[in-house]
Scaffold this active site. Sequence first.
Site, PDB file in Angstrom:
ATOM      1  N   TYR A 100      83.593 113.482   0.878  1.00 25.27           N
ATOM      2  CA  TYR A 100      84.839 114.258   0.937  1.00 25.27           C
ATOM      3  C   TYR A 100      84.709 115.588   0.188  1.00 25.27           C
ATOM      4  O   TYR A 100      85.445 116.522   0.477  1.00 25.27           O
ATOM      5  CB  TYR A 100      86.002 113.466   0.331  1.00 25.27           C
ATOM      6  CG  TYR A 100      86.740 112.575   1.293  1.00 25.27           C
ATOM      7  CD1 TYR A 100      86.067 111.626   2.041  1.00 25.27           C
ATOM      8  CD2 TYR A 100      88.122 112.679   1.440  1.00 25.27           C
ATOM      9  CE1 TYR A 100      86.748 110.793   2.913  1.00 25.27           C
ATOM     10  CE2 TYR A 100      88.809 111.848   2.310  1.00 25.27           C
ATOM     11  CZ  TYR A 100      88.122 110.915   3.047  1.00 25.27           C
ATOM     12  OH  TYR A 100      88.798 110.098   3.905  1.00 25.27           O
TER      13      TYR A 100
ATOM     14  N   LYS B 285      75.615 101.606   1.844  1.00 19.78           N
ATOM     15  CA  LYS B 285      74.586 101.481   2.879  1.00 19.78           C
ATOM     16  C   LYS B 285      73.231 101.776   2.225  1.00 19.78           C
ATOM     17  O   LYS B 285      72.573 102.779   2.541  1.00 19.78           O
ATOM     18  CB  LYS B 285      74.868 102.455   4.033  1.00 19.78           C
ATOM     19  CG  LYS B 285      76.046 102.036   4.905  1.00 19.78           C
ATOM     20  CD  LYS B 285      75.685 100.959   5.933  1.00 19.78           C
ATOM     21  CE  LYS B 285      74.819 101.528   7.040  1.00 19.78           C
ATOM     22  NZ  LYS B 285      74.437 100.454   8.012  1.00 19.78           N
TER      23      LYS B 285
ATOM     24  N   ASP C 126      87.833 104.654   2.613  1.00 15.11           N
ATOM     25  CA  ASP C 126      88.889 105.101   3.528  1.00 15.11           C
ATOM     26  C   ASP C 126      88.942 104.171   4.739  1.00 15.11           C
ATOM     27  O   ASP C 126      90.008 103.686   5.122  1.00 15.11           O
ATOM     28  CB  ASP C 126      88.578 106.546   3.959  1.00 15.11           C
ATOM     29  CG  ASP C 126      89.669 107.123   4.844  1.00 15.11           C
ATOM     30  OD1 ASP C 126      90.856 106.885   4.556  1.00 15.11           O
ATOM     31  OD2 ASP C 126      89.329 107.816   5.825  1.00 15.11           O
TER      32      ASP C 126
HETATM   33  C1  IPM Z   1      93.995 108.110   2.991  1.00 13.66           C
HETATM   34  C2  IPM Z   1      94.129 109.164   4.050  1.00 13.66           C
HETATM   35  C3  IPM Z   1      93.593 110.466   3.491  1.00 13.66           C
HETATM   36  C4  IPM Z   1      92.108 110.306   3.266  1.00 13.66           C
HETATM   37  C5  IPM Z   1      93.899 111.713   4.323  1.00 13.66           C
HETATM   38  C6  IPM Z   1      95.386 111.859   4.609  1.00 13.66           C
HETATM   39  C7  IPM Z   1      93.360 112.957   3.678  1.00 13.66           C
HETATM   40  O1  IPM Z   1      93.487 108.759   5.204  1.00 13.66           O
HETATM   41  O2  IPM Z   1      94.555 108.305   1.888  1.00 13.66           O
HETATM   42  O3  IPM Z   1      93.367 107.097   3.253  1.00 13.66           O
HETATM   43  O4  IPM Z   1      91.295 110.471   4.173  1.00 13.66           O
HETATM   44  O5  IPM Z   1      91.741 109.997   2.133  1.00 13.66           O
HETATM   45 MG    MG Z   2      92.766 106.748   5.144  1.00 17.19          MG
END
Ligand code: IPM
Ligand code: MG
Length: 368
Positions: A142, A192, A249
């Site tokens: 991210y 992984k 996620d």
């Molecule tokens: C989550 C959401 C977020 C992420 C988005 C809205 C940026 O999917 O909190 O899981 O990807 O972390």
């Molecule tokens: Mg999410």
Amino acid sequence: MANPSLLILPGDGIGPEIMAEVHKIIEWFGAKRGLHFDVSEDLVGGAAYDAHGVPLTDETMAKAQEVDAVLLGAVGGPAYDDLDFSVKPERGLLRLRKEMDLFANLRPAQCFDALAGFSTLKPEVISGLDIMIVRELTSGSYFGEPRGIFEENGERVGINTQRYTEGEIDRVARAAFDLARKRDRRVCSMEKANVMESGILWREVVQAVRDADYPDIELSHMYADAGAMQLVRDPKQFDVIVTDNLFGDLLSDVAAMLTGSLGMLPSASLGVPMENGRPKALYEPVHGSAPDIAGQGKANPCACILSFAMALRYSFDQGEEADRLESAVENVLSKGLRTPDLMQKEGSTPATTSEMGDAVIAELEASL
Ligand code: IPM
Ligand code: MG
């Protein structure tokens, strides 16, 4: 002593209407339990973009750094789909997570007895389910550099980088082990390591932390793809799962849907302790802004209410009051009240968002 402070960011879509119910709950705790909060409210996501041209202003960011806890509704919506990436509603949320250094994202997936029939899985596979996913939230793919869309040999290339330092893995592992000590003392770490060096390091560091400081915790390791499969096959084998930002996620959406109701699930994102000993913290429902039903009184406020319960537990040291609130929600469900997301049969009349909030208050009253 000053009251603890709470910054409320309702955000977009159903955010404002579910947060209105949380306001009622907060008032109840003030009036009936003597728990007073200094509540302020501000904009995030598309709502902030509409007002200020950015999904989170520097002023709101500064406020979030100062308060004892932030409670967020949801961000995003189709009206913002065509915005430049840098000002999309989600960037506001990601900025909060990153700048507050909220590295440990706690996502419980709990199956409420009254809702066991809602899962697409067999009731016996999920009834009594109670797992906690600890997702690393401030690093990995991210945020890793380099990132971007670049020209290379006459074509474009999109790049994101999976990157973890030992320190980042160490601290989220500790958060998972500490939580496991208050639960069933079992942690499964997912990565992984069979394809990614970052996964090899992840596995080594998590194991080393366990061996050095948490010998009482049973630690296992799983490849994240196998973990996803096991989550669907036999979710009750897990207690705490610790994993990176991107896998977390995905896996937390899988785990959430096992319970059959995204509208019920809260989350906490915790950082390092502040001067007063409380961790930096942001609480939010796992579900999104549900623009298709926004403003119609159809949204389920429970996930947001339960996020406030997590705030009571993790930021304000009010475990018993958190239990009280969680039981109130559970009782409302047992008695059969349902928002539309929890209705299986056509024909019965669903409860509105505010009827659901009022019913939780009634159960809180009954608990006294
Ligand atoms: C989550 C959401 C977020 C992420 C988005 C809205 C940026 O999917 O909190 O899981 O990807 O972390
Ligand atoms: Mg999410």
